[in-house]
Write an enzyme that holds these catalytic residues in place. Structure first.
Site, PDB file in Angstrom:
ATOM      1  N   ALA A 102     -46.907  49.152 -24.351  1.00 21.72           N
ATOM      2  CA  ALA A 102     -47.207  47.644 -24.435  1.00 21.72           C
ATOM      3  C   ALA A 102     -46.116  46.768 -23.707  1.00 21.72           C
ATOM      4  CB  ALA A 102     -47.746  47.209 -25.703  1.00 21.72           C
TER       5      ALA A 102
ATOM      6  N   THR B 205     -46.056  43.000 -21.486  1.00 24.98           N
ATOM      7  CA  THR B 205     -45.619  41.722 -21.920  1.00 24.98           C
ATOM      8  C   THR B 205     -45.048  40.592 -21.152  1.00 24.98           C
ATOM      9  OG1 THR B 205     -43.732  42.582 -23.261  1.00 24.98           O
ATOM     10  CG2 THR B 205     -45.657  42.475 -24.608  1.00 24.98           C
TER      11      THR B 205
ATOM     12  N   PHE C 160     -51.903  44.109 -28.214  1.00 20.31           N
ATOM     13  CA  PHE C 160     -53.079  43.697 -28.855  1.00 20.31           C
ATOM     14  C   PHE C 160     -52.919  44.030 -30.417  1.00 20.31           C
ATOM     15  CE2 PHE C 160     -53.659  48.502 -28.879  1.00 20.31           C
ATOM     16  CZ  PHE C 160     -54.181  48.820 -30.056  1.00 20.31           C
TER      17      PHE C 160
ATOM     18  N   ASP D 155     -54.553  47.793 -18.928  1.00 17.60           N
ATOM     19  CA  ASP D 155     -54.641  46.603 -18.041  1.00 17.60           C
ATOM     20  C   ASP D 155     -54.610  46.667 -16.487  1.00 17.60           C
ATOM     21  OD1 ASP D 155     -52.052  47.055 -17.224  1.00 17.60           O
ATOM     22  OD2 ASP D 155     -51.410  46.045 -19.127  1.00 17.60           O
TER      23      ASP D 155
ATOM     24  N   HIS E 226     -55.047  55.617 -22.494  1.00 16.84           N
ATOM     25  CA  HIS E 226     -56.038  54.947 -23.177  1.00 16.84           C
ATOM     26  C   HIS E 226     -57.028  54.377 -22.424  1.00 16.84           C
ATOM     27  CE1 HIS E 226     -52.671  54.743 -26.422  1.00 16.84           C
ATOM     28  NE2 HIS E 226     -53.468  55.816 -26.654  1.00 16.84           N
TER      29      HIS E 226
ATOM     30  N   CYS F   4     -72.250  52.280 -17.712  1.00 19.90           N
ATOM     31  CA  CYS F   4     -73.564  52.281 -18.651  1.00 19.90           C
ATOM     32  C   CYS F   4     -73.697  53.388 -19.354  1.00 19.90           C
ATOM     33  CB  CYS F   4     -74.743  52.188 -17.611  1.00 19.90           C
ATOM     34  SG  CYS F   4     -76.174  52.083 -18.614  1.00 19.90           S
TER      35      CYS F   4
ATOM     36  N   THR G 183     -42.094  50.972 -25.415  1.00 16.31           N
ATOM     37  CA  THR G 183     -43.170  51.740 -26.410  1.00 16.31           C
ATOM     38  C   THR G 183     -42.156  52.143 -27.687  1.00 16.31           C
ATOM     39  OG1 THR G 183     -44.559  53.404 -27.067  1.00 16.31           O
ATOM     40  CG2 THR G 183     -43.032  53.636 -25.131  1.00 16.31           C
ATOM     41  N   SER G 184     -42.732  51.963 -28.746  1.00 19.02           N
ATOM     42  CA  SER G 184     -42.141  52.608 -29.999  1.00 19.02           C
ATOM     43  C   SER G 184     -42.153  53.798 -30.266  1.00 19.02           C
ATOM     44  CB  SER G 184     -42.448  51.520 -31.303  1.00 19.02           C
ATOM     45  OG  SER G 184     -43.924  51.566 -31.451  1.00 19.02           O
TER      46      SER G 184
END
Length: 236
Positions: free
Chosen positions: A24, A28, A35, A102, A117, A125, A187-188
Protein backbone atom coordinates in the site's frame (compact mmCIF):
# COMPACT_ATOMS: atom_id res chain seq x y z
CA UNK A 1 22.92 10.78 0.19
CA UNK A 2 21.88 8.18 2.75
CA UNK A 3 24.49 5.39 2.79
CA UNK A 4 21.82 2.69 2.44
CA UNK A 5 20.29 4.50 -0.54
CA UNK A 6 23.75 4.78 -2.09
CA UNK A 7 24.26 1.07 -1.55
CA UNK A 8 20.94 0.24 -3.21
CA UNK A 9 21.75 2.54 -6.11
CA UNK A 10 24.97 0.64 -6.73
CA UNK A 11 23.19 -2.70 -6.50
CA UNK A 12 20.55 -1.57 -9.02
CA UNK A 13 23.19 -0.21 -11.39
CA UNK A 14 25.01 -3.55 -11.40
CA UNK A 15 22.03 -5.89 -11.78
CA UNK A 16 19.76 -6.85 -14.65
CA UNK A 17 17.71 -9.34 -12.66
CA UNK A 18 15.66 -7.28 -10.21
CA UNK A 19 12.18 -7.99 -8.86
CA UNK A 20 10.01 -5.51 -6.96
CA UNK A 21 7.47 -6.53 -4.31
CA UNK A 22 5.18 -3.71 -3.20
CA UNK A 23 2.33 -2.85 -0.88
CA UNK A 24 0.00 0.00 0.00
CA UNK A 25 2.86 2.41 0.70
CA UNK A 26 3.66 2.51 -2.99
CA UNK A 27 0.29 4.09 -3.77
CA UNK A 28 -0.19 6.38 -0.78
CA UNK A 29 2.02 8.93 -2.57
CA UNK A 30 -0.59 8.90 -5.33
CA UNK A 31 -3.27 9.87 -2.83
CA UNK A 32 -4.65 6.39 -2.25
CA UNK A 33 -4.98 5.63 1.48
CA UNK A 34 -4.28 2.23 2.94
CA UNK A 35 -7.78 0.70 2.94
CA UNK A 36 -7.15 -0.66 6.44
CA UNK A 37 -7.40 2.88 7.76
CA UNK A 38 -10.25 3.99 5.51
CA UNK A 39 -13.29 5.52 7.20
CA UNK A 40 -16.05 3.40 5.74
CA UNK A 41 -19.48 2.23 6.71
CA UNK A 42 -17.99 -0.14 9.26
CA UNK A 43 -15.58 2.32 10.92
CA UNK A 44 -12.11 0.94 10.37
CA UNK A 45 -13.18 -2.69 10.06
CA UNK A 46 -12.75 -3.40 6.35
CA UNK A 47 -12.03 -7.09 7.02
CA UNK A 48 -15.74 -7.61 7.69
CA UNK A 49 -17.25 -5.66 4.83
CA UNK A 50 -14.65 -6.86 2.34
CA UNK A 51 -15.28 -10.53 3.02
CA UNK A 52 -16.82 -12.93 0.52
CA UNK A 53 -19.69 -13.84 2.84
CA UNK A 54 -20.59 -10.19 3.46
CA UNK A 55 -20.47 -9.51 -0.29
CA UNK A 56 -22.91 -12.35 -0.95
CA UNK A 57 -25.27 -11.45 1.89
CA UNK A 58 -25.14 -7.64 1.61
CA UNK A 59 -24.12 -6.68 -1.93
CA UNK A 60 -25.67 -3.22 -1.69
CA UNK A 61 -23.67 -2.25 1.42
CA UNK A 62 -20.56 -3.91 0.02
CA UNK A 63 -20.65 -1.94 -3.23
CA UNK A 64 -21.36 1.35 -1.46
CA UNK A 65 -18.25 0.84 0.65
CA UNK A 66 -16.19 -0.49 -2.26
CA UNK A 67 -16.94 2.39 -4.61
CA UNK A 68 -16.33 4.98 -1.90
CA UNK A 69 -13.15 3.59 -0.39
CA UNK A 70 -11.32 1.50 -2.97
CA UNK A 71 -11.80 3.26 -6.30
CA UNK A 72 -9.79 6.42 -6.94
CA UNK A 73 -10.25 7.38 -10.58
CA UNK A 74 -8.18 10.55 -10.25
CA UNK A 75 -5.11 8.76 -8.86
CA UNK A 76 -2.05 8.86 -11.09
CA UNK A 77 1.23 6.92 -11.01
CA UNK A 78 3.86 8.51 -8.78
CA UNK A 79 7.64 8.50 -8.97
CA UNK A 80 7.93 4.92 -7.73
CA UNK A 81 5.53 3.58 -10.39
CA UNK A 82 7.25 5.57 -13.14
CA UNK A 83 10.78 4.57 -12.16
CA UNK A 84 9.84 0.90 -11.96
CA UNK A 85 8.26 1.10 -15.41
CA UNK A 86 11.47 2.65 -16.76
CA UNK A 87 13.58 -0.03 -15.11
CA UNK A 88 11.50 -2.68 -16.86
CA UNK A 89 11.94 -0.92 -20.21
CA UNK A 90 15.68 -0.81 -19.58
CA UNK A 91 15.68 -4.60 -19.04
CA UNK A 92 16.81 -4.27 -15.42
CA UNK A 93 13.54 -5.14 -13.72
CA UNK A 94 12.07 -8.58 -14.50
CA UNK A 95 8.68 -7.98 -12.93
CA UNK A 96 6.52 -6.52 -10.19
CA UNK A 97 4.59 -8.37 -7.51
CA UNK A 98 2.01 -6.12 -5.88
CA UNK A 99 -0.55 -6.39 -3.12
CA UNK A 100 -2.32 -3.31 -4.49
CA UNK A 101 -5.48 -3.42 -6.60
CA UNK A 102 -5.27 0.08 -8.14
CA UNK A 103 -3.58 -0.87 -11.46
CA UNK A 104 -1.25 2.13 -11.22
CA UNK A 105 1.77 0.05 -12.23
CA UNK A 106 0.11 -0.70 -15.56
CA UNK A 107 -0.88 2.95 -15.98
CA UNK A 108 2.78 3.86 -15.57
CA UNK A 109 3.73 1.42 -18.32
CA UNK A 110 4.79 -1.71 -16.44
CA UNK A 111 3.83 -4.91 -18.23
CA UNK A 112 4.95 -7.90 -16.16
CA UNK A 113 2.82 -7.28 -13.08
CA UNK A 114 1.51 -9.97 -10.74
CA UNK A 115 -1.47 -8.61 -8.79
CA UNK A 116 -1.77 -10.84 -5.74
CA UNK A 117 -5.06 -9.33 -4.60
CA UNK A 118 -6.58 -8.69 -8.02
CA UNK A 119 -7.47 -5.40 -9.68
CA UNK A 120 -10.27 -2.84 -9.76
CA UNK A 121 -9.62 -2.54 -13.50
CA UNK A 122 -11.16 -5.95 -14.17
CA UNK A 123 -14.74 -7.00 -13.43
CA UNK A 124 -16.76 -10.04 -14.48
CA UNK A 125 -20.39 -11.08 -14.35
CA UNK A 126 -20.83 -13.88 -11.84
CA UNK A 127 -23.54 -15.43 -14.01
CA UNK A 128 -22.33 -15.33 -17.61
CA UNK A 129 -18.68 -14.32 -17.17
CA UNK A 130 -18.85 -11.17 -19.31
CA UNK A 131 -15.92 -8.79 -18.79
CA UNK A 132 -16.42 -5.18 -17.74
CA UNK A 133 -13.68 -2.56 -17.64
CA UNK A 134 -13.57 -0.10 -14.75
CA UNK A 135 -15.14 2.58 -16.97
CA UNK A 136 -17.97 0.23 -17.94
CA UNK A 137 -18.41 -0.79 -14.31
CA UNK A 138 -18.68 2.82 -13.13
CA UNK A 139 -21.19 3.74 -15.84
CA UNK A 140 -23.74 1.39 -14.31
CA UNK A 141 -26.06 3.60 -12.27
CA UNK A 142 -27.45 1.03 -9.83
CA UNK A 143 -25.56 0.56 -6.57
CA UNK A 144 -25.30 -3.18 -7.21
CA UNK A 145 -23.91 -3.42 -10.76
CA UNK A 146 -25.85 -5.84 -12.91
CA UNK A 147 -24.86 -7.42 -16.20
CA UNK A 148 -27.15 -7.37 -19.22
CA UNK A 149 -27.95 -10.99 -18.33
CA UNK A 150 -29.08 -9.97 -14.84
CA UNK A 151 -26.09 -11.35 -12.95
CA UNK A 152 -24.07 -9.33 -10.43
CA UNK A 153 -20.81 -7.91 -11.74
CA UNK A 154 -18.03 -8.70 -9.25
CA UNK A 155 -14.73 -6.83 -9.21
CA UNK A 156 -11.74 -9.11 -9.77
CA UNK A 157 -10.36 -8.36 -6.31
CA UNK A 158 -9.57 -11.04 -3.77
CA UNK A 159 -11.90 -10.67 -0.80
CA UNK A 160 -11.31 -12.04 2.66
CA UNK A 161 -12.26 -15.75 2.77
CA UNK A 162 -11.23 -16.11 -0.89
CA UNK A 163 -8.05 -17.81 -2.10
CA UNK A 164 -5.37 -16.06 -4.12
CA UNK A 165 -5.27 -16.89 -7.82
CA UNK A 166 -3.06 -19.95 -8.44
CA UNK A 167 -1.58 -18.70 -11.71
CA UNK A 168 -0.68 -15.34 -10.17
CA UNK A 169 0.97 -17.02 -7.18
CA UNK A 170 2.85 -19.45 -9.41
CA UNK A 171 4.10 -16.63 -11.63
CA UNK A 172 5.21 -14.58 -8.64
CA UNK A 173 7.04 -17.53 -7.08
CA UNK A 174 8.91 -18.27 -10.32
CA UNK A 175 9.91 -14.63 -10.57
CA UNK A 176 11.23 -14.60 -7.01
CA UNK A 177 13.16 -17.85 -7.38
CA UNK A 178 15.10 -16.50 -10.37
CA UNK A 179 15.76 -12.98 -9.06
CA UNK A 180 19.21 -11.76 -8.08
CA UNK A 181 17.89 -8.64 -6.32
CA UNK A 182 14.57 -8.23 -4.52
CA UNK A 183 13.39 -4.77 -3.57
CA UNK A 184 10.45 -4.75 -1.16
CA UNK A 185 8.72 -1.42 -0.70
CA UNK A 186 5.72 0.15 0.98
CA UNK A 187 4.62 -2.91 2.92
CA UNK A 188 4.88 -4.00 6.53
CA UNK A 189 5.01 -7.63 5.33
CA UNK A 190 2.36 -8.56 7.87
CA UNK A 191 -0.37 -9.77 5.50
CA UNK A 192 -0.10 -13.44 4.62
CA UNK A 193 -0.02 -15.46 2.47
CA UNK A 194 1.22 -12.62 0.25
CA UNK A 195 4.09 -11.53 2.50
CA UNK A 196 5.38 -15.07 2.97
CA UNK A 197 6.11 -15.28 -0.76
CA UNK A 198 9.40 -13.46 -0.29
CA UNK A 199 10.67 -16.64 1.40
CA UNK A 200 11.10 -17.99 -2.12
CA UNK A 201 13.76 -15.38 -2.81
CA UNK A 202 17.30 -16.74 -2.48
CA UNK A 203 19.24 -14.16 -4.46
CA UNK A 204 22.12 -11.87 -3.56
CA UNK A 205 20.44 -8.75 -2.17
CA UNK A 206 17.22 -8.14 -0.26
CA UNK A 207 16.37 -4.44 0.12
CA UNK A 208 13.50 -3.23 2.31
CA UNK A 209 12.07 0.26 1.85
CA UNK A 210 9.45 1.00 4.49
CA UNK A 211 8.81 3.72 7.06
CA UNK A 212 8.35 1.17 9.86
CA UNK A 213 10.09 -2.11 10.79
CA UNK A 214 9.03 -5.42 9.24
CA UNK A 215 9.35 -9.05 10.37
CA UNK A 216 11.99 -9.54 7.67
CA UNK A 217 14.36 -6.75 8.67
CA UNK A 218 16.89 -9.18 10.15
CA UNK A 219 17.23 -10.87 6.75
CA UNK A 220 17.65 -7.68 4.74
CA UNK A 221 20.93 -6.52 3.26
CA UNK A 222 19.64 -2.98 2.87
CA UNK A 223 17.03 -1.19 5.00
CA UNK A 224 15.74 2.26 4.05
CA UNK A 225 13.32 4.21 6.23
CA UNK A 226 12.17 6.79 3.70
CA UNK A 227 9.21 7.26 1.40
CA UNK A 228 9.44 4.92 -1.53
CA UNK A 229 8.92 7.55 -4.23
CA UNK A 230 11.69 9.73 -2.85
CA UNK A 231 13.96 6.71 -2.58
CA UNK A 232 13.41 5.63 -6.18
CA UNK A 233 14.08 9.15 -7.42
CA UNK A 234 17.55 8.84 -5.85
CA UNK A 235 18.48 5.33 -6.93
CA UNK A 236 17.55 5.43 -10.63
Amino acid sequence: MNSEIEKLKNVVNNSNNIVFFGGAGVSTESGIPDFRSADGLYQNNPETILSHSFFIENPDIFFEFYKKNLIFTSAKPNTAHNVLAQMEKDKKLKGIITQNIDALHQKAGSENVFELHGSIAKNHCMKCGKFYSLDDFLKIETMVPLCSCGGIIKPDVVLYEEELDYDVINGAVNLLKKADVLIVGGTSLMVNPAASLINYFDGSYLALINMTPTPYDSRADIIIREKIGETFSKIY
